[in-house]
Design an enzyme around this catalytic site. Sequence first.
Site, short mmCIF file in Angstrom:
data_model
loop_
_atom_site.label_atom_id
_atom_site.label_comp_id
_atom_site.label_asym_id
_atom_site.label_seq_id
_atom_site.Cartn_x
_atom_site.Cartn_y
_atom_site.Cartn_z
N GLN A 125 16.69 -38.67 -1.70
CA GLN A 125 16.58 -38.37 -0.27
C GLN A 125 15.19 -38.66 0.29
O GLN A 125 15.03 -38.78 1.50
CB GLN A 125 16.92 -36.90 -0.01
CG GLN A 125 18.39 -36.57 -0.27
CD GLN A 125 18.64 -35.09 -0.11
OE1 GLN A 125 18.42 -34.32 -1.05
NE2 GLN A 125 19.07 -34.66 1.06
N HIS A 177 25.70 -30.88 -5.92
CA HIS A 177 25.44 -31.66 -4.71
C HIS A 177 24.22 -32.58 -4.92
O HIS A 177 24.25 -33.75 -4.55
CB HIS A 177 25.20 -30.67 -3.55
CG HIS A 177 24.78 -31.26 -2.25
ND1 HIS A 177 25.54 -31.17 -1.10
CD2 HIS A 177 23.64 -31.91 -1.88
CE1 HIS A 177 24.90 -31.77 -0.11
NE2 HIS A 177 23.74 -32.22 -0.56
N CYS A 230 23.55 -30.80 4.36
CA CYS A 230 22.64 -31.70 3.64
C CYS A 230 21.50 -32.09 4.56
O CYS A 230 21.75 -32.40 5.73
CB CYS A 230 23.41 -32.96 3.21
SG CYS A 230 22.40 -34.15 2.32
N HIS A 246 23.57 -36.87 -5.26
CA HIS A 246 22.58 -37.74 -4.58
C HIS A 246 21.97 -38.73 -5.56
O HIS A 246 21.76 -39.90 -5.21
CB HIS A 246 21.43 -36.90 -4.00
CG HIS A 246 21.71 -36.29 -2.67
ND1 HIS A 246 22.00 -37.03 -1.55
CD2 HIS A 246 21.71 -34.99 -2.26
CE1 HIS A 246 22.17 -36.22 -0.51
NE2 HIS A 246 22.00 -34.97 -0.91
N GLY A 248 18.00 -27.32 -1.41
CA GLY A 248 18.07 -28.33 -2.47
C GLY A 248 17.63 -29.68 -1.94
O GLY A 248 17.81 -29.97 -0.75
#
Length: 178
Positions: free
Chosen positions: A51, A133, A91, A137, A46
């Site tokens: 990010q 999750h 992560c 973010h 993912g």
Amino acid sequence: MAILEILEYPDPRLRTRAKPVEKVDDALRTLAADMLETMYSAPGIGLAATQVNVHQRVLVVDVSEDHSNPLVFINPQIIERDGVEVMEEGCLSVPGFYEPVERAQHIRVRALGLDGEPFEREAEDLLAVCIQHEIDHLDGKLFVDYLSDLKRQRIRKKLEKGRRHPESSAHSLNSPAI
Ligand code: QAP
Ligand code: CO
């Protein structure tokens, strides 16, 4: 196609709240393709636009074993949640650390697809956890925020130290310089 640079905790840019996508156009489709390529090459299951320092509400996931189920969610919203599940999470922005986190076991998500059309789908277990999750973010939240202050500080200090001595960090051992 391009592999994008992934921000690492505690980079303050990971705390940015992403803005809704206003138009699903070719630039957005290129971003989604680049995010999938970046996720697969990591490798990961993912990735959220946050990010890769793009602060728009886009995430990609693929929890299949063979890259056969890429999913793209634009402006995702969780419209139902059921049950509780604890799973060990990692992560790409917190390389080398895995800790249990409690999430909903089953969710229903509404989002736009790459065609700009709204869709809804259900997800359970690993896929549900991964979507939750990644939506975190987009809100500037990381899985380490669910841990104790002590655990989070330990992780932050180890990652900061690793960045000063990159040749000995867990991350560069996983992806050694060629
Ligand atoms: C989120 O995370 C996730 O530490 C996606 O050194 C993870 O793809 C949701 C990765 C687990 C649910 C369960 C992490 C790769 C990938 C690392 C990822 C690493 C290399 C993490
Ligand atoms: Co993550």
